[in-house]
Design a protein around this motif. Sequence first.
Motif, PDB file in Angstrom:
ATOM      1  N   ILE A 238       0.930  -1.050  -0.039  1.00  0.00           N
ATOM      2  CA  ILE A 238       0.435   0.271   0.461  1.00  0.00           C
ATOM      3  C   ILE A 238       0.686   0.901   0.361  1.00  0.00           C
ATOM      4  CG2 ILE A 238      -0.548   0.432   3.029  1.00  0.00           C
ATOM      5  CD1 ILE A 238      -3.111   1.134   2.161  1.00  0.00           C
ATOM      6  N   ASN A 239       1.816   1.152   0.913  1.00  0.00           N
ATOM      7  CA  ASN A 239       2.697   1.952   0.813  1.00  0.00           C
ATOM      8  C   ASN A 239       3.565   2.655  -0.886  1.00  0.00           C
ATOM      9  OD1 ASN A 239       2.939   3.519   3.476  1.00  0.00           O
ATOM     10  ND2 ASN A 239       3.306   1.272   4.182  1.00  0.00           N
ATOM     11  N   SER A 240       4.088   1.759  -1.466  1.00  0.00           N
ATOM     12  CA  SER A 240       4.013   2.030  -2.643  1.00  0.00           C
ATOM     13  C   SER A 240       2.841   2.323  -3.502  1.00  0.00           C
ATOM     14  CB  SER A 240       4.772   0.242  -3.830  1.00  0.00           C
ATOM     15  OG  SER A 240       6.091   0.454  -2.456  1.00  0.00           O
ATOM     16  N   TYR A 241       2.101   1.591  -3.217  1.00  0.00           N
ATOM     17  CA  TYR A 241       0.835   1.992  -4.419  1.00  0.00           C
ATOM     18  C   TYR A 241       0.424   3.680  -4.260  1.00  0.00           C
ATOM     19  CZ  TYR A 241       0.031  -3.257  -4.256  1.00  0.00           C
ATOM     20  OH  TYR A 241      -0.089  -4.490  -4.501  1.00  0.00           O
ATOM     21  N   MET A 242       0.504   4.088  -2.567  1.00  0.00           N
ATOM     22  CA  MET A 242       0.505   5.911  -2.809  1.00  0.00           C
ATOM     23  C   MET A 242       0.891   6.290  -3.227  1.00  0.00           C
ATOM     24  SD  MET A 242      -2.822   4.995  -1.869  1.00  0.00           S
ATOM     25  CE  MET A 242      -3.370   6.761  -1.065  1.00  0.00           C
ATOM     26  N   TYR A 243       2.415   5.886  -2.719  1.00  0.00           N
ATOM     27  CA  TYR A 243       4.022   6.532  -3.285  1.00  0.00           C
ATOM     28  C   TYR A 243       3.367   6.989  -5.097  1.00  0.00           C
ATOM     29  CZ  TYR A 243       7.781   7.535  -5.859  1.00  0.00           C
ATOM     30  OH  TYR A 243       8.738   7.889  -6.775  1.00  0.00           O
ATOM     31  N   LEU A 272       6.635   9.815   0.647  1.00  0.00           N
ATOM     32  CA  LEU A 272       6.164   8.569   1.292  1.00  0.00           C
ATOM     33  C   LEU A 272       7.495   7.841   0.865  1.00  0.00           C
ATOM     34  CD1 LEU A 272       3.049   7.516   0.121  1.00  0.00           C
ATOM     35  CD2 LEU A 272       4.551   6.736   2.228  1.00  0.00           C
ATOM     36  N   GLN A 273       8.959   7.894  -0.697  1.00  0.00           N
ATOM     37  CA  GLN A 273       9.910   7.698  -0.526  1.00  0.00           C
ATOM     38  C   GLN A 273      10.631   7.500   0.287  1.00  0.00           C
ATOM     39  OE1 GLN A 273      12.426   9.972  -3.588  1.00  0.00           O
ATOM     40  NE2 GLN A 273      11.974   7.913  -4.339  1.00  0.00           N
ATOM     41  N   SER A 274      11.087   8.756   1.701  1.00  0.00           N
ATOM     42  CA  SER A 274      11.658   9.006   1.959  1.00  0.00           C
ATOM     43  C   SER A 274      11.492   7.798   3.290  1.00  0.00           C
ATOM     44  CB  SER A 274      11.800  10.373   2.779  1.00  0.00           C
ATOM     45  OG  SER A 274      12.672  10.527   3.727  1.00  0.00           O
ATOM     46  N   LEU A 275      10.407   7.702   4.337  1.00  0.00           N
ATOM     47  CA  LEU A 275      10.396   7.220   5.406  1.00  0.00           C
ATOM     48  C   LEU A 275       9.816   5.423   3.894  1.00  0.00           C
ATOM     49  CD1 LEU A 275       6.411   8.940   5.545  1.00  0.00           C
ATOM     50  CD2 LEU A 275       8.613   8.675   7.267  1.00  0.00           C
ATOM     51  N   LYS A 278      13.396   4.952   5.072  1.00  0.00           N
ATOM     52  CA  LYS A 278      14.066   5.112   5.567  1.00  0.00           C
ATOM     53  C   LYS A 278      13.643   3.921   6.962  1.00  0.00           C
ATOM     54  CE  LYS A 278      14.412   8.372  10.289  1.00  0.00           C
ATOM     55  NZ  LYS A 278      13.884   9.203  10.543  1.00  0.00           N
ATOM     56  N   LYS A 279      11.900   3.564   6.791  1.00  0.00           N
ATOM     57  CA  LYS A 279      11.558   2.876   8.150  1.00  0.00           C
ATOM     58  C   LYS A 279      11.294   1.475   7.178  1.00  0.00           C
ATOM     59  CE  LYS A 279       8.843   5.828  11.015  1.00  0.00           C
ATOM     60  NZ  LYS A 279       8.424   6.055  11.805  1.00  0.00           N
ATOM     61  N   LEU A 280      11.200   1.351   5.901  1.00  0.00           N
ATOM     62  CA  LEU A 280      10.971  -0.402   5.320  1.00  0.00           C
ATOM     63  C   LEU A 280      11.993  -0.530   4.718  1.00  0.00           C
ATOM     64  CD1 LEU A 280       8.034   0.658   5.360  1.00  0.00           C
ATOM     65  CD2 LEU A 280       7.547  -0.131   3.544  1.00  0.00           C
ATOM     66  N   TRP A 281      12.898  -0.260   4.662  1.00  0.00           N
ATOM     67  CA  TRP A 281      14.526  -1.252   4.345  1.00  0.00           C
ATOM     68  C   TRP A 281      15.628  -0.650   5.604  1.00  0.00           C
ATOM     69  CZ3 TRP A 281      16.484  -3.328   0.345  1.00  0.00           C
ATOM     70  CH2 TRP A 281      18.399  -2.975   0.301  1.00  0.00           C
ATOM     71  N   ASN A 282      15.727  -3.015   5.472  1.00  0.00           N
ATOM     72  CA  ASN A 282      16.369  -3.752   6.656  1.00  0.00           C
ATOM     73  C   ASN A 282      17.347  -4.180   6.101  1.00  0.00           C
ATOM     74  OD1 ASN A 282      17.378  -5.315   8.686  1.00  0.00           O
ATOM     75  ND2 ASN A 282      15.330  -6.979   8.853  1.00  0.00           N
ATOM     76  N   PRO A 308       8.508  -1.708  -3.923  1.00  0.00           N
ATOM     77  CA  PRO A 308       8.813  -0.108  -4.993  1.00  0.00           C
ATOM     78  C   PRO A 308       9.295  -0.692  -6.548  1.00  0.00           C
ATOM     79  CG  PRO A 308       9.401  -1.658  -2.667  1.00  0.00           C
ATOM     80  CD  PRO A 308       8.812  -2.496  -3.116  1.00  0.00           C
ATOM     81  N   TRP A 309       9.989  -1.271  -6.303  1.00  0.00           N
ATOM     82  CA  TRP A 309      10.461  -1.206  -7.549  1.00  0.00           C
ATOM     83  C   TRP A 309       9.306  -1.288  -9.240  1.00  0.00           C
ATOM     84  CZ3 TRP A 309      13.678  -4.032  -3.823  1.00  0.00           C
ATOM     85  CH2 TRP A 309      14.688  -3.125  -4.085  1.00  0.00           C
ATOM     86  N   TYR A 310       8.394  -1.880  -8.590  1.00  0.00           N
ATOM     87  CA  TYR A 310       7.281  -1.568  -9.975  1.00  0.00           C
ATOM     88  C   TYR A 310       7.283  -0.244 -10.173  1.00  0.00           C
ATOM     89  CZ  TYR A 310       2.330  -3.076 -11.459  1.00  0.00           C
ATOM     90  OH  TYR A 310       1.578  -3.440 -11.959  1.00  0.00           O
ATOM     91  N   PHE A 311       7.321   0.724  -9.142  1.00  0.00           N
ATOM     92  CA  PHE A 311       6.625   2.184  -9.758  1.00  0.00           C
ATOM     93  C   PHE A 311       7.903   2.691  -9.763  1.00  0.00           C
ATOM     94  CE2 PHE A 311       3.033   0.399  -7.151  1.00  0.00           C
ATOM     95  CZ  PHE A 311       2.128  -0.160  -7.789  1.00  0.00           C
ATOM     96  N   ASN A 312       9.631   2.266  -9.876  1.00  0.00           N
ATOM     97  CA  ASN A 312      10.436   2.834  -9.869  1.00  0.00           C
ATOM     98  C   ASN A 312      10.920   2.906  -8.627  1.00  0.00           C
ATOM     99  OD1 ASN A 312      11.829   2.285 -12.460  1.00  0.00           O
ATOM    100  ND2 ASN A 312      10.020   2.875 -13.253  1.00  0.00           N
ATOM    101  N   LEU A 313      10.222   3.382  -7.091  1.00  0.00           N
ATOM    102  CA  LEU A 313      10.636   4.287  -5.971  1.00  0.00           C
ATOM    103  C   LEU A 313      11.730   4.036  -5.234  1.00  0.00           C
ATOM    104  CD1 LEU A 313       8.357   4.154  -3.545  1.00  0.00           C
ATOM    105  CD2 LEU A 313      10.882   3.560  -2.742  1.00  0.00           C
TER     106      LEU A 313
END
Length: 521
Positions: A238-243, A272-275, A278-282, A308-313
């Motif tokens: 959902i976060n990638s979708y909203m981005y 959203l990209q920054s969050l 920062k928060k979803l990357w392990n 995330p790469w589906y949207f080049n995020l």
Amino acid sequence: MLDQLKYKIIAFVILIAAFSSCKSGATHSKKGTATILEADNFKHYVDYFNTMEDENLKFAIPNDSAWTWMEKNIPLFECPQQNFEEIYYYRWWTARKHIKKTPLGFGITEFLVDRSYADKYNLIACALGHHINEFRWVHDPKYIEQDVHLWYRGNDGKPMNKLYKFSSWTADALYNRYLVNNDKNFLLDMMPDMITDYSVWEKDRMRSDGLFWQHDVKDGMEESLSGGRKVQNARPTINSYMYANAMAISKMATMKGDKTLEEKFKSKADNLQSLIEKKLWNPKSEFFETFTEKDTLAQVREAIGFIPWYFNLPQKDKGFEKAWEQIKDEKGFSAPFGLTTAERRSPRFRTHGTGTCEWDGAIWPFATAQTLTALANVLNNYNQTFVDKTDYFKQMDLYVQSQYYRGKPYIGEYLDETTGYWLMGDRERSRYYNHSTFNDLMITGLVGLRPRADEKIEVNPLIPQEKWDWFCLDNVLYHSNIITILWDKTGEKYGKGKGFRVFKNGKEIAVSEKLEKLVSE
């Protein structure tokens, strides 16, 4: 005097025709005119598909009309690997089954059989983004346009009641459709609906930190390893979708000349990209993971970490691409029949049983389509050394191989990663499950037509140089032109000379001796 009157009448007719064309925003005026391939050479596939079943469910385009519809509407494709060719036509044959007439126009279903949790006309919003991306290559735009209008205006001018039952990337998909058909009018007409759509999700699903949360089941991904049907996790989905939706609305605003709106939604996307980074990357697992409602990472890799790469995020040159090593690792996502939905090394892999829509490792075409779209973006848009064309072709090959059941073409819900056996494959609900893309992957990934906003035509095939001696994609309606892409190693197959060639309306516009990226000026 009579001559003057005659010319005035002719001029008036021409003016009315031009006005009607502009008003409709139609971009399908050029009829399908394949440059190289003959449509009748592929009719035998449809004849065979029609014999595979007793057609117990018939909707807008029944089997006896399937070839007539396909001949008028789809790009043609041929290659020396017969199963690729067969599944290509099979997926158009099955997609057509899901076109349904309603009192308000055409809708596109996910299941052919009625489902209790569907909206009016048996519509389910979960795969709407997939439907738009697949149907953007259909010559007649009315099917997907009426489906989108139905979803957003089919309830007395308001959205359908269950539109928000599932998270989606609709605004992004509509913008991507615009990149194919160049229909600015339809896109901007939907822009207010997309803005309203975004605000609904902000109100219902935004956390205090700016991330979005979602129940697994409302991502269409029940029984996952990182969450559950009632858990409120901040998921990469959902976060990638909203981005992506924010980026798409920002681009729409640019097209409309609304600078304030453009900057507003660009800011939302940037935040959203920054969050997400920062928060979803392990950094330990080097993967995007679910951020739980307890504000900790889930500590398990799932296929949704590729979204995330589906949207080049993900930002380039930040090291995120190392995550893609996992598609080659048998302890990661690499399995005999494709890419799993969770890493195979997890002690909880495939522990949820079978028959309740588990996303704990089994292969789902929904996720495969997302991952392969993302992989094509990585290979086209990122400088990295972790994956290459051979990896893409391997996974497309496995995707093709997986779409058979008891020796016949088949697409269903999900399958066993080691045997290729379709789980719940004998259930009526599973047949022809319209929950993924395939032909969009063939066009934009494998053959490599990369849609753009300008009038340049970019093609970057992800087929290894020595894999096929020839192939051709023809009758592609793109920006109101017919595009043909072919590779002929010896020049003897198509008689156009050796090499890789791109044609627009029958005129050669780009050529190379080898399979490589071509951009026509």
